[in-house]
Design a protein around this motif. Structure first.
Motif, mmCIF file in Angstrom:
data_model
loop_
_atom_site.group_PDB
_atom_site.id
_atom_site.type_symbol
_atom_site.label_atom_id
_atom_site.label_comp_id
_atom_site.label_asym_id
_atom_site.label_seq_id
_atom_site.Cartn_x
_atom_site.Cartn_y
_atom_site.Cartn_z
ATOM 1 N N THR A 98 0.846 -1.188 0.000
ATOM 2 C CA THR A 98 0.000 0.000 0.000
ATOM 3 C C THR A 98 0.881 1.236 0.000
ATOM 4 N N VAL A 99 0.500 2.232 -0.798
ATOM 5 C CA VAL A 99 1.202 3.513 -0.846
ATOM 6 C C VAL A 99 0.174 4.615 -0.602
ATOM 7 N N ILE A 100 0.493 5.539 0.298
ATOM 8 C CA ILE A 100 -0.364 6.684 0.582
ATOM 9 C C ILE A 100 0.459 7.946 0.375
ATOM 10 N N ALA A 101 -0.080 8.871 -0.409
ATOM 11 C CA ALA A 101 0.575 10.174 -0.621
ATOM 12 C C ALA A 101 -0.407 11.255 -0.175
ATOM 13 N N MET A 102 0.041 12.118 0.722
ATOM 14 C CA MET A 102 -0.822 13.182 1.252
ATOM 15 C C MET A 102 -0.195 14.538 1.000
ATOM 16 N N ILE A 113 4.657 4.027 2.625
ATOM 17 C CA ILE A 113 4.607 2.751 1.928
ATOM 18 C C ILE A 113 4.711 1.624 2.951
ATOM 19 N N GLY A 114 3.928 0.560 2.727
ATOM 20 C CA GLY A 114 3.982 -0.579 3.626
ATOM 21 C C GLY A 114 3.020 -1.661 3.207
ATOM 22 N N LYS A 115 3.000 -2.727 3.981
ATOM 23 C CA LYS A 115 2.109 -3.851 3.704
ATOM 24 C C LYS A 115 1.258 -4.075 4.945
ATOM 25 N N VAL A 116 -0.025 -3.803 4.820
ATOM 26 C CA VAL A 116 -0.970 -3.998 5.917
ATOM 27 C C VAL A 116 -2.168 -4.785 5.394
ATOM 28 N N ASN A 117 -2.927 -5.373 6.321
ATOM 29 C CA ASN A 117 -4.114 -6.105 5.874
ATOM 30 C C ASN A 117 -5.235 -5.129 5.524
ATOM 31 N N THR A 118 -6.296 -5.648 4.932
ATOM 32 C CA THR A 118 -7.397 -4.812 4.441
ATOM 33 C C THR A 118 -8.060 -4.034 5.564
ATOM 34 N N ARG A 119 -8.235 -4.646 6.701
ATOM 35 C CA ARG A 119 -8.891 -3.974 7.833
ATOM 36 C C ARG A 119 -8.095 -2.750 8.284
ATOM 37 N N ALA A 152 -5.398 13.423 -0.476
ATOM 38 C CA ALA A 152 -4.658 12.186 -0.277
ATOM 39 C C ALA A 152 -5.017 11.197 -1.378
ATOM 40 N N VAL A 153 -4.045 10.381 -1.733
ATOM 41 C CA VAL A 153 -4.246 9.318 -2.706
ATOM 42 C C VAL A 153 -3.656 8.047 -2.117
ATOM 43 N N MET A 154 -4.406 6.955 -2.232
ATOM 44 C CA MET A 154 -3.918 5.668 -1.756
ATOM 45 C C MET A 154 -3.955 4.675 -2.907
ATOM 46 N N ALA A 155 -2.863 3.953 -3.105
ATOM 47 C CA ALA A 155 -2.787 2.881 -4.096
ATOM 48 C C ALA A 155 -2.522 1.585 -3.348
ATOM 49 N N TYR A 156 -3.256 0.546 -3.708
ATOM 50 C CA TYR A 156 -3.079 -0.737 -3.032
ATOM 51 C C TYR A 156 -3.323 -1.873 -4.014
ATOM 52 N N ALA A 157 -2.730 -3.022 -3.724
ATOM 53 C CA ALA A 157 -2.846 -4.187 -4.592
ATOM 54 C C ALA A 157 -4.294 -4.644 -4.686
ATOM 55 N N ALA A 158 -4.718 -4.996 -5.905
ATOM 56 C CA ALA A 158 -6.082 -5.457 -6.134
ATOM 57 C C ALA A 158 -6.093 -6.436 -7.310
ATOM 58 N N PRO A 159 -7.044 -7.370 -7.297
ATOM 59 C CA PRO A 159 -7.115 -8.355 -8.378
ATOM 60 C C PRO A 159 -7.870 -7.823 -9.595
ATOM 61 N N ASN A 160 -7.267 -6.867 -10.301
ATOM 62 C CA ASN A 160 -7.877 -6.313 -11.506
ATOM 63 C C ASN A 160 -6.829 -6.253 -12.615
ATOM 64 N N GLY A 195 -3.690 -4.449 -11.523
ATOM 65 C CA GLY A 195 -3.004 -5.035 -10.382
ATOM 66 C C GLY A 195 -3.058 -4.145 -9.148
ATOM 67 N N PHE A 196 -3.717 -2.998 -9.253
ATOM 68 C CA PHE A 196 -3.862 -2.101 -8.113
ATOM 69 C C PHE A 196 -5.127 -1.272 -8.277
ATOM 70 N N SER A 197 -5.570 -0.684 -7.163
ATOM 71 C CA SER A 197 -6.698 0.243 -7.161
ATOM 72 C C SER A 197 -6.272 1.533 -6.478
ATOM 73 N N LEU A 198 -6.984 2.598 -6.765
ATOM 74 C CA LEU A 198 -6.674 3.905 -6.207
ATOM 75 C C LEU A 198 -7.886 4.459 -5.466
ATOM 76 N N ARG A 199 -7.625 5.159 -4.376
ATOM 77 C CA ARG A 199 -8.645 5.920 -3.657
ATOM 78 C C ARG A 199 -8.150 7.347 -3.538
ATOM 79 N N VAL A 200 -9.088 8.292 -3.618
ATOM 80 C CA VAL A 200 -8.730 9.706 -3.546
ATOM 81 C C VAL A 200 -9.606 10.389 -2.505
ATOM 82 N N PHE A 201 -9.003 11.286 -1.725
ATOM 83 C CA PHE A 201 -9.738 12.084 -0.755
ATOM 84 C C PHE A 201 -9.365 13.550 -0.945
ATOM 85 N N GLY A 202 -10.346 14.426 -0.798
ATOM 86 C CA GLY A 202 -10.082 15.852 -0.893
ATOM 87 C C GLY A 202 -9.888 16.296 -2.326
#
Length: 92
Positions: free
Chosen positions: A2-6, A30-36, A54-62, A65-72
């Motif tokens: 998982t990568v988070i950029a703020m 950057i790090g590896k954490v579980n979904t919860r 903020a933008v978060m990129a994390y591994a996903a089965p698509n 190979g990753f998905s993105l979330r955006v805030f703000g």
């Protein structure tokens, strides 16, 4: 992974994120954490009024190979084009 950029990450949020992630440079984690844990940390970021974006990129089965979330209102936006997420930059 998982990568988070703020943009302008507040000290309290940065401190909480460094418990789970490495801070590569100010506001980039950057790090590896579980979904919860990932979802709980994202909720914490979204509850922060001081964060500009903020933008978060994390591994996903698509396809990508990753998905993105955006805030703000980050400087770059994520747009979905038929299932593929692409970044667009807004002009001032």
């Amino acid at each position: 992974m998982t990568v988070i950029a703020m943009d302008a990450a507040p000290e309290g949020v940065r401190g909480e994120l460094t418990r789970w992630f490495l801070e590569l440079k100010p506001g980039v984690f950057i790090g590896k954490v579980n979904t919860r844990i990932r979802d709980l940390l994202w909720e914490r970021i979204c509850q922060t009024d001081a964060a500009n974006g903020a933008v978060m990129a994390y591994a996903a089965p698509n396809e990508q190979g990753f998905s993105l979330r955006v805030f703000g209102v980050p400087k770059r936006r994520v747009n979905d084009f038929e299932g593929i997420q692409l970044i667009t930059i807004q002009k001032d």
